[in-house]
Design a protein around this motif. Structure first.
Motif, PDB file in Angstrom:
ATOM      1  N   GLY A  24       0.790  -1.229   0.000  1.00  0.00           N
ATOM      2  CA  GLY A  24       0.000   0.000   0.000  1.00  0.00           C
ATOM      3  C   GLY A  24       0.816   1.268   0.000  1.00  0.00           C
ATOM      4  O   GLY A  24       0.271   2.357   0.094  1.00  0.00           O
ATOM      5  N   GLU A  25       2.142   1.142  -0.088  1.00  0.00           N
ATOM      6  CA  GLU A  25       2.963   2.360  -0.081  1.00  0.00           C
ATOM      7  C   GLU A  25       3.870   2.472  -1.303  1.00  0.00           C
ATOM      8  O   GLU A  25       4.676   3.387  -1.387  1.00  0.00           O
ATOM      9  N   GLY A  26       3.775   1.503  -2.231  1.00  0.00           N
ATOM     10  CA  GLY A  26       4.591   1.581  -3.436  1.00  0.00           C
ATOM     11  C   GLY A  26       6.068   1.347  -3.150  1.00  0.00           C
ATOM     12  O   GLY A  26       6.455   1.032  -2.024  1.00  0.00           O
ATOM     13  N   TYR A  35       8.400   7.129  -7.192  1.00  0.00           N
ATOM     14  CA  TYR A  35       7.783   6.004  -6.499  1.00  0.00           C
ATOM     15  C   TYR A  35       6.752   5.381  -7.432  1.00  0.00           C
ATOM     16  O   TYR A  35       6.030   6.099  -8.127  1.00  0.00           O
ATOM     17  N   GLY A  37       3.580   2.471  -7.866  1.00  0.00           N
ATOM     18  CA  GLY A  37       2.586   1.678  -7.163  1.00  0.00           C
ATOM     19  C   GLY A  37       1.406   1.458  -8.079  1.00  0.00           C
ATOM     20  O   GLY A  37       1.504   1.667  -9.295  1.00  0.00           O
ATOM     21  N   GLY A  38       0.296   1.063  -7.517  1.00  0.00           N
ATOM     22  CA  GLY A  38      -0.888   0.867  -8.333  1.00  0.00           C
ATOM     23  C   GLY A  38      -1.984   0.180  -7.554  1.00  0.00           C
ATOM     24  O   GLY A  38      -1.892   0.012  -6.328  1.00  0.00           O
ATOM     25  N   TYR A  39      -2.998  -0.243  -8.251  1.00  0.00           N
ATOM     26  CA  TYR A  39      -4.116  -0.917  -7.602  1.00  0.00           C
ATOM     27  C   TYR A  39      -4.902  -1.722  -8.624  1.00  0.00           C
ATOM     28  O   TYR A  39      -4.794  -1.480  -9.835  1.00  0.00           O
ATOM     29  N   LEU A  61       0.619   3.772 -10.815  1.00  0.00           N
ATOM     30  CA  LEU A  61       0.897   5.129 -10.350  1.00  0.00           C
ATOM     31  C   LEU A  61       2.398   5.395 -10.377  1.00  0.00           C
ATOM     32  O   LEU A  61       3.186   4.487 -10.103  1.00  0.00           O
ATOM     33  N   GLU A  74      -0.933   8.667 -13.493  1.00  0.00           N
ATOM     34  CA  GLU A  74      -1.671   7.418 -13.294  1.00  0.00           C
ATOM     35  C   GLU A  74      -2.302   6.997 -14.611  1.00  0.00           C
ATOM     36  O   GLU A  74      -2.940   7.806 -15.288  1.00  0.00           O
ATOM     37  N   ILE A 131     -11.145   4.998  -5.484  1.00  0.00           N
ATOM     38  CA  ILE A 131     -10.838   3.647  -5.986  1.00  0.00           C
ATOM     39  C   ILE A 131     -11.352   2.590  -5.015  1.00  0.00           C
ATOM     40  O   ILE A 131     -11.478   2.831  -3.813  1.00  0.00           O
ATOM     41  N   LEU A 330      -4.226  -2.381  -3.082  1.00  0.00           N
ATOM     42  CA  LEU A 330      -3.397  -1.211  -3.395  1.00  0.00           C
ATOM     43  C   LEU A 330      -1.953  -1.651  -3.195  1.00  0.00           C
ATOM     44  O   LEU A 330      -1.607  -2.200  -2.150  1.00  0.00           O
ATOM     45  N   PHE A 331      -1.112  -1.463  -4.192  1.00  0.00           N
ATOM     46  CA  PHE A 331       0.266  -1.917  -4.028  1.00  0.00           C
ATOM     47  C   PHE A 331       1.265  -0.810  -4.348  1.00  0.00           C
ATOM     48  O   PHE A 331       0.855   0.280  -4.769  1.00  0.00           O
TER      49      PHE A 331
END
Lengths: 331, 139
Positions: A24-26, A35, A37-39, A61, A74, A131, A330-331
């Motif tokens: 959840g913080e990338g 940084y 990340g994504g979801y 992201l 994004e 999201i 969320l990753f």
């Protein structure tokens, strides 16, 4: 666009193992101000006439900051894969990635900031965490979908005042079309198709309470001018959260949406388990619909950025009752 | 008697080690001590500047009991509320404070970096940094 996605995925996984990754913080890409990340979310929907499974969202992201500048990009594929089980057994897929958000921030100081690009319109509370994994339920309230532009492509000026309370004024200005080429080519899927938006938002936070008021005007491509008003309130403590938003929309002659709103309570049984009840009501003259319904849900979060949700919607017109469940990360 | 004195000394030493203070670089332009509310805003990245100076908030590692004590006493947020807050901030492009491995690392970082702010046991403070807040621990 697919090449961009591939490159971002490679960056994410190439550096993922070496960084001190926390879900959840990338992850930081090397030592760059970048940084990644994504979801994503998997959804299941069932009502009287249909059963459907879908990979609803997959988004990547990238963001970072340097000095007083920061940025966020994004890209998102929506309805990546939809499997219809009833009434027909078929599937569709849409692998196109949309430019969901793309903006640059500049902090003049602690009190004033400028944002330029495409961003979530700072209207109400729900719209800033839209999201699946960040929402309390799989579905979003109707009032967050039909009253105002969810995204603004232009500038936002924010002014903060920190005293005993926290106050923020947001000024949104859009004088152009969306920057997503797919959206502009006619695939309008998550926002009004607009080329003007002027909005004002006032937020007041004090202790566990937060209040927000928004007003604005936007112009659709028809062209048609629409005006919206929205009032929001939230209260949150360790085990309970109350959220309510209500608004209306009108054109130059009359109300197009006389009212649309909801009242939602979230009770946390434990940090992992929550029960949700939401009452919604709206009257939409554009679609000639008027309805009230209840949403009753349960959410399990083994850790916060991973959510398993189930909800049942009980509509005043009974044949629209539906069951929804989802798995989102969320990753 | 010696045993009682030793136990008492250990008790008072452990009490002192448990008292947390928030420290800032000597050149930091915080001349006065800050309120709990301002420390909280800095650690939630709502307040990111002091004048034109960019602030760098430092955390101890997630498993450190001093971090739990700080988050409980100063931020007044549960683990879940903090996790929810930082998940939403990640979506908005904001990072949580930097995590450091030990109080000694925090002290060294704050000593060297002008906008840095961190919390360490009061017993670990020396005169190379300024104390800007003393944490009032809550049971």
């Amino acid at each position: 666009m697919r090449l961009t996605v591939l490159v971002l995925l490679l960056i994410f996984f190439a550096w993922g193992e070496e960084s001190s990754y926390k879900p959840g913080e990338g992850v930081q890409v090397g030592s760059l101000p970048l940084y990644a990340g994504g979801y994503f979310s998997l959804n299941y929907k069932q009502n009287e006439t249909m059963k459907q499974f879908s990979i609803d969202d997959l988004a990547l992201l990238a963001y970072g900051d340097s000095g007083k500048f920061s940025y966020l990009a994004e890209i998102e594929a929506s309805d990546l894969y939809v499997r219809n089980l009833q009434p027909e057994n078929n599937h569709t897929s849409d692998t196109r990635f949309h430019a969901e958000r793309l903006y640059l921030n500049y902090d003049f100081n602690d009190d004033n900031a400028l944002r330029v690009g495409k961003f979530n319109s700072p209207i109400g509370f729900w719209n800033l965490s839209p999201i699946n994994v960040l929402r309390d339920t799989t579905s979003s309230p109707i009032s967050t979908e039909i009253l105002f532009p969810k995204y603004t492509t232009g500038v936002n000026l924010a002014h903060h005042v920190y005293t005993v309370s926290e106050d923020t004024i947001n000024l949104m200005l859009q004088e152009t079309r969306d920057l997503d080429a797919i959206f502009n080519s006619g695939d309008v899927y998550n926002n009004f198709d607009i080329d003007r938006h002027y909005g004002l938002g006032l937020i007041h936070s004090e202790g566990e309470w937060k209040f927000q008021f928004n007003a604005g005007r936007f112009q659709t491509m028809e062209p048609k001018s629409l005006y919206y008003l929205m009032a929001s309130v939230s209260y949150e403590n360790e085990s309970f959260k109350l959220l309510s938003e209500i608004g209306s929309q009108h054109d130059n002659n009359s109300f197009t949406v006389p009212y649309a709103g909801y009242l939602q309570g979230v009770y946390r049984l434990t940090p992992q388990h929550s029960l949700i009840a939401r009452l919604e009501a709206y009257k939409d003259h554009t679609l000639d619909q008027k309805e009230a319904f209840g949403v009753f849900g349960y959410t399990y979060r083994p850790i916060y950025p991973v959510a398993l949700k189930a909800e049942y919607q009980s509509h005043s017109s009974g044949h629209e009752d539906q069951f929804l469940c989802s798995f989102s990360v969320l990753f | 008697m010696i045993r009682i004195l030793l136990i008492s000394a250990l008790f008072f030493l452990s009490l002192d080690a448990g008292e947390l203070v928030v420290i800032a670089n000597k050149a930091n332009i915080f001349k006065d001590r800050l309120s709990n509310q301002n420390i909280s805003r800095i650690y939630l990245k709502k307040k990111r500047y002091n004048g034109s100076l960019k602030l760098v908030a430092l955390n101890l590692s997630a498993s450190d009991p001093l971090r739990k004590e700080f988050e409980h006493s100063v931020l007044s947020m549960s683990d879940l509320q903090l996790a929810a807050y930082w998940a939403k901030q990640h979506y908005q492009g904001q990072r949580p404070p930097l995590s450091m491995m030990s109080a000694a690392s925090v002290l060294a970082f704050v000593r060297e970096v002008e906008g840095a702010i961190g919390y360490i046991p009061k017993a670990s403070v020396d005169d190379s940094v300024n104390i800007i807040y003393e944490v009032k621990t809550t049971p």
